[in-house]
Design a protein around this motif. Sequence first.
Motif, PDB file in Angstrom:
ATOM      1  N   GLN A 190      48.152  31.325  45.387  1.00 44.81           N
ATOM      2  CA  GLN A 190      47.791  31.493  43.971  1.00 44.81           C
ATOM      3  C   GLN A 190      47.534  30.139  43.288  1.00 44.81           C
ATOM      4  O   GLN A 190      48.093  29.822  42.242  1.00 44.81           O
ATOM      5  N   PRO A 191      46.666  29.302  43.853  1.00 50.51           N
ATOM      6  CA  PRO A 191      46.457  27.959  43.294  1.00 50.51           C
ATOM      7  C   PRO A 191      45.819  27.972  41.910  1.00 50.51           C
ATOM      8  O   PRO A 191      46.045  27.045  41.123  1.00 50.51           O
ATOM      9  N   ALA A 192      45.016  28.993  41.609  1.00 56.29           N
ATOM     10  CA  ALA A 192      44.369  29.048  40.292  1.00 56.29           C
ATOM     11  C   ALA A 192      45.391  29.236  39.180  1.00 56.29           C
ATOM     12  O   ALA A 192      45.172  28.809  38.047  1.00 56.29           O
ATOM     13  N   GLU A 193      46.528  29.873  39.505  1.00 54.44           N
ATOM     14  CA  GLU A 193      47.586  30.055  38.511  1.00 54.44           C
ATOM     15  C   GLU A 193      48.497  28.840  38.423  1.00 54.44           C
ATOM     16  O   GLU A 193      48.949  28.470  37.333  1.00 54.44           O
ATOM     17  N   LYS A 194      48.753  28.195  39.569  1.00 52.12           N
ATOM     18  CA  LYS A 194      49.681  27.063  39.594  1.00 52.12           C
ATOM     19  C   LYS A 194      49.003  25.750  39.207  1.00 52.12           C
ATOM     20  O   LYS A 194      49.626  24.886  38.595  1.00 52.12           O
ATOM     21  N   TYR A 195      47.757  25.594  39.639  1.00 46.70           N
ATOM     22  CA  TYR A 195      47.041  24.336  39.400  1.00 46.70           C
ATOM     23  C   TYR A 195      45.679  24.631  38.748  1.00 46.70           C
ATOM     24  O   TYR A 195      44.625  24.395  39.363  1.00 46.70           O
ATOM     25  N   PRO A 196      45.680  25.152  37.523  1.00 45.35           N
ATOM     26  CA  PRO A 196      44.414  25.548  36.881  1.00 45.35           C
ATOM     27  C   PRO A 196      43.477  24.376  36.625  1.00 45.35           C
ATOM     28  O   PRO A 196      42.259  24.579  36.507  1.00 45.35           O
ATOM     29  N   SER A 197      44.013  23.154  36.548  1.00 44.50           N
ATOM     30  CA  SER A 197      43.139  22.005  36.322  1.00 44.50           C
ATOM     31  C   SER A 197      42.325  21.643  37.558  1.00 44.50           C
ATOM     32  O   SER A 197      41.318  20.934  37.468  1.00 44.50           O
ATOM     33  N   ILE A 198      42.752  22.129  38.734  1.00 46.65           N
ATOM     34  CA  ILE A 198      42.051  21.834  39.990  1.00 46.65           C
ATOM     35  C   ILE A 198      41.246  23.034  40.470  1.00 46.65           C
ATOM     36  O   ILE A 198      40.107  22.896  40.918  1.00 46.65           O
ATOM     37  N   PHE A 199      41.837  24.231  40.367  1.00 45.92           N
ATOM     38  CA  PHE A 199      41.194  25.450  40.865  1.00 45.92           C
ATOM     39  C   PHE A 199      40.959  26.409  39.707  1.00 45.92           C
ATOM     40  O   PHE A 199      41.907  26.780  39.005  1.00 45.92           O
ATOM     41  N   SER A 200      39.715  26.806  39.517  1.00 49.56           N
ATOM     42  CA  SER A 200      39.402  27.770  38.466  1.00 49.56           C
ATOM     43  C   SER A 200      39.527  29.187  39.018  1.00 49.56           C
ATOM     44  O   SER A 200      39.472  29.410  40.231  1.00 49.56           O
ATOM     45  N   LYS A 201      39.681  30.152  38.129  1.00 54.08           N
ATOM     46  CA  LYS A 201      39.812  31.551  38.536  1.00 54.08           C
ATOM     47  C   LYS A 201      38.515  32.107  39.118  1.00 54.08           C
ATOM     48  O   LYS A 201      38.530  33.114  39.827  1.00 54.08           O
ATOM     49  N   GLU A 202      37.374  31.465  38.808  1.00 54.90           N
ATOM     50  CA  GLU A 202      36.093  31.925  39.334  1.00 54.90           C
ATOM     51  C   GLU A 202      35.759  31.318  40.690  1.00 54.90           C
ATOM     52  O   GLU A 202      34.793  31.723  41.345  1.00 54.90           O
ATOM     53  N   SER A 203      36.562  30.341  41.141  1.00 54.09           N
ATOM     54  CA  SER A 203      36.298  29.694  42.424  1.00 54.09           C
ATOM     55  C   SER A 203      36.728  30.593  43.582  1.00 54.09           C
ATOM     56  O   SER A 203      37.331  31.662  43.386  1.00 54.09           O
ATOM     57  N   LEU A 204      36.415  30.151  44.793  1.00 58.64           N
ATOM     58  CA  LEU A 204      36.786  30.914  45.989  1.00 58.64           C
ATOM     59  C   LEU A 204      38.292  31.113  46.063  1.00 58.64           C
ATOM     60  O   LEU A 204      38.779  32.206  46.391  1.00 58.64           O
ATOM     61  N   PHE A 205      39.046  30.069  45.710  1.00 61.10           N
ATOM     62  CA  PHE A 205      40.502  30.161  45.793  1.00 61.10           C
ATOM     63  C   PHE A 205      41.089  30.954  44.631  1.00 61.10           C
ATOM     64  O   PHE A 205      42.232  31.391  44.695  1.00 61.10           O
ATOM     65  N   GLY A 206      40.308  31.146  43.565  1.00 66.82           N
ATOM     66  CA  GLY A 206      40.746  32.020  42.486  1.00 66.82           C
ATOM     67  C   GLY A 206      40.525  33.476  42.828  1.00 66.82           C
ATOM     68  O   GLY A 206      41.347  34.336  42.507  1.00 66.82           O
ATOM     69  N   ARG A 207      39.403  33.761  43.511  1.00 65.42           N
ATOM     70  CA  ARG A 207      39.109  35.150  43.913  1.00 65.42           C
ATOM     71  C   ARG A 207      39.928  35.576  45.123  1.00 65.42           C
ATOM     72  O   ARG A 207      40.194  36.767  45.307  1.00 65.42           O
ATOM     73  N   PHE A 208      40.303  34.610  45.961  1.00 67.74           N
ATOM     74  CA  PHE A 208      41.170  34.892  47.116  1.00 67.74           C
ATOM     75  C   PHE A 208      42.416  34.020  46.973  1.00 67.74           C
ATOM     76  O   PHE A 208      42.480  32.912  47.541  1.00 67.74           O
ATOM     77  N   PRO A 209      43.395  34.472  46.210  1.00 65.57           N
ATOM     78  CA  PRO A 209      44.540  33.616  45.852  1.00 65.57           C
ATOM     79  C   PRO A 209      45.436  33.219  47.014  1.00 65.57           C
ATOM     80  O   PRO A 209      46.278  32.329  46.857  1.00 65.57           O
ATOM     81  N   TYR A 210      45.264  33.857  48.182  1.00 68.32           N
ATOM     82  CA  TYR A 210      46.135  33.549  49.316  1.00 68.32           C
ATOM     83  C   TYR A 210      45.368  32.896  50.457  1.00 68.32           C
ATOM     84  O   TYR A 210      45.862  32.818  51.590  1.00 68.32           O
ATOM     85  N   PHE A 211      44.155  32.403  50.146  1.00 68.69           N
ATOM     86  CA  PHE A 211      43.298  31.810  51.169  1.00 68.69           C
ATOM     87  C   PHE A 211      43.641  30.350  51.447  1.00 68.69           C
ATOM     88  O   PHE A 211      43.552  29.887  52.583  1.00 68.69           O
ATOM     89  N   LEU A 212      44.051  29.602  50.428  1.00 65.48           N
ATOM     90  CA  LEU A 212      44.269  28.163  50.587  1.00 65.48           C
ATOM     91  C   LEU A 212      45.323  27.825  51.642  1.00 65.48           C
ATOM     92  O   LEU A 212      45.065  26.966  52.511  1.00 65.48           O
ATOM     93  N   PRO A 213      46.513  28.441  51.634  1.00 64.72           N
ATOM     94  CA  PRO A 213      47.478  28.099  52.701  1.00 64.72           C
ATOM     95  C   PRO A 213      46.962  28.461  54.088  1.00 64.72           C
ATOM     96  O   PRO A 213      47.214  27.721  55.055  1.00 64.72           O
ATOM     97  N   CYS A 214      46.254  29.572  54.194  1.00 63.02           N
ATOM     98  CA  CYS A 214      45.697  29.977  55.499  1.00 63.02           C
ATOM     99  C   CYS A 214      44.636  28.978  55.961  1.00 63.02           C
ATOM    100  O   CYS A 214      44.567  28.632  57.150  1.00 63.02           O
ATOM    101  N   LEU A 215      43.804  28.514  55.038  1.00 62.14           N
ATOM    102  CA  LEU A 215      42.759  27.563  55.389  1.00 62.14           C
ATOM    103  C   LEU A 215      43.358  26.241  55.858  1.00 62.14           C
ATOM    104  O   LEU A 215      42.885  25.651  56.848  1.00 62.14           O
ATOM    105  N   CYS A 216      44.386  25.757  55.199  1.00 60.39           N
ATOM    106  CA  CYS A 216      45.025  24.498  55.598  1.00 60.39           C
ATOM    107  C   CYS A 216      45.601  24.594  57.005  1.00 60.39           C
ATOM    108  O   CYS A 216      45.460  23.675  57.827  1.00 60.39           O
ATOM    109  N   ILE A 217      46.244  25.714  57.310  1.00 66.60           N
ATOM    110  CA  ILE A 217      46.801  25.914  58.655  1.00 66.60           C
ATOM    111  C   ILE A 217      45.692  25.996  59.690  1.00 66.60           C
ATOM    112  O   ILE A 217      45.794  25.441  60.791  1.00 66.60           O
ATOM    113  N   SER A 218      44.593  26.670  59.358  1.00 66.50           N
ATOM    114  CA  SER A 218      43.473  26.809  60.297  1.00 66.50           C
ATOM    115  C   SER A 218      42.809  25.471  60.574  1.00 66.50           C
ATOM    116  O   SER A 218      42.391  25.194  61.706  1.00 66.50           O
TER     117      SER A 218
END
Length: 487
Positions: A190-218
């Motif tokens: 949920q980076p758009a909620e925790k770090y709104p200055s970096i990730f907007s709700k309209e971005s990929l990580f805003g539409r998929f709130p659980y993608f960022l940790p998975c992407l980092c691991i991948s």
Amino acid sequence: MAQESKKPLLEKHYYENCPGCKTDLLKQSRTGIPIRQLVSIWIVVLCTALPISSLFPFLYFMIRDFQIAKREEDIGYYAGFVGSSFMFGRALTSVLWGVMADRYGRKPVIIIGTLSVVILNTLFGLSLNFWMAIGTRFLLGSFNGLLGPIKAYAVEIFREEHHALGLSTVSTSWGIGLIIGPALGGFLAQPAEKYPSIFSKESLFGRFPYFLPCLCISLFALVVTIASCWLPETLHMHNESNMSHDDLCADLETSSNWSYANEKRDEIENNESTSKGSLIRNWPLMSSIIVYCVFSLHDMAYAELFSLWAESPKKFGGLSYSTEDVGEVLAISGFSLLVFQLLLYPYVERILGPVMVSRIAGILTIPLLTSYPLLATLSGFSLAVMLNCASAIKNVLSVSIITGMFILQNNAVEQHQRGAANGIAMTGMSLFKAVGPAGGGAIFSWAQKRQHGAFLPGDQMVFFILNVVVALGVIMTFKPFLKQGHQ
């Protein structure tokens, strides 16, 4: 002259085009601690362990967002199925990966396992619904079968005096991965909620709130996959029995030392007999696998229940923690686990032995878990300190038990059966771990509905059931059930 003619006969024969023989020759030339090999095993195991439990801190919120649970109390029930799908997939294929590792080598299986993390863990982060989440986790478990072969690899790549250190590295990295994974999930979900200055709700990580940790691991898994191409192979790629008979004939022609030739012939016959032995009838192996499965069931259930309990509301007996709060606790636990396993465990194991270490750790776990419901009565700084201490101690005890079982399993078989033996251990462990999240989620959901029960109300019942599983595992570490093998 007699001594000179006898010397070549006493030396182990190495084959020029065999990767396992090349690795054995390299081991003979190394006398110190092989840091490079330790690091290689560390990152490979970490890669495969990170995605296993990285979802637990945000799984509660992911199920809520899928809107499949009709009531808030039912979220834990559905979360259990997503958590179990990975282990169920791995249970179906672990023996197959072990057999392939014994036939084609440890290295190809390792590369396939890390590559599966790159692809399927990314897809899980992009899940659109409950069924896509289950499907991607199931496939990830099916292709991620390298834990068994990497345990065999950790024994074969090191000299005998470093075997405990090698297996301790596997279990430590595994334990760290099961802690850092949830920590990443907690910090980055949920980076758009925790770090709104970096990730907007309209971005990929805003539409998929659980993608960022998975992407980092991948991305980390991608680096590990490329680096694994330079790992040395440890499997011997030659027909040992046939070649040994040829060597025996040569020895008989060139040596008058008939007693040595007879000893060598007996050794060959014993090796052929051992190679035909049934792993299922190998009780030192099977008893250690069963104990390993019981403790693995407990560990997986605990990993899920800890996050669910910490994030559940105070009115249900939880701590009302956020994913970030849970991530901080798990990160601190990971650091303490790293220090203990690398600096202290090899010495403790050398003094007490793997069985006694596992037994003591299991006994200490019971009063520790009993204290968990009492933590919910604390708040603020005192809660943070006590929870971090309890979590760190719990993870140190758990990984000490698992390391002991790793040592017993690999000491119970020879190299040519080690991949299959670890595959059987993986299958059993995965089946038990598949039951862990599903059963744990159902128990957690049921416990939260009985806040005013007469016997162990609310979450007290959850930790009581976890203690019952631990007590069963401790009992099974005694004779005559648990029998130790030796190399």
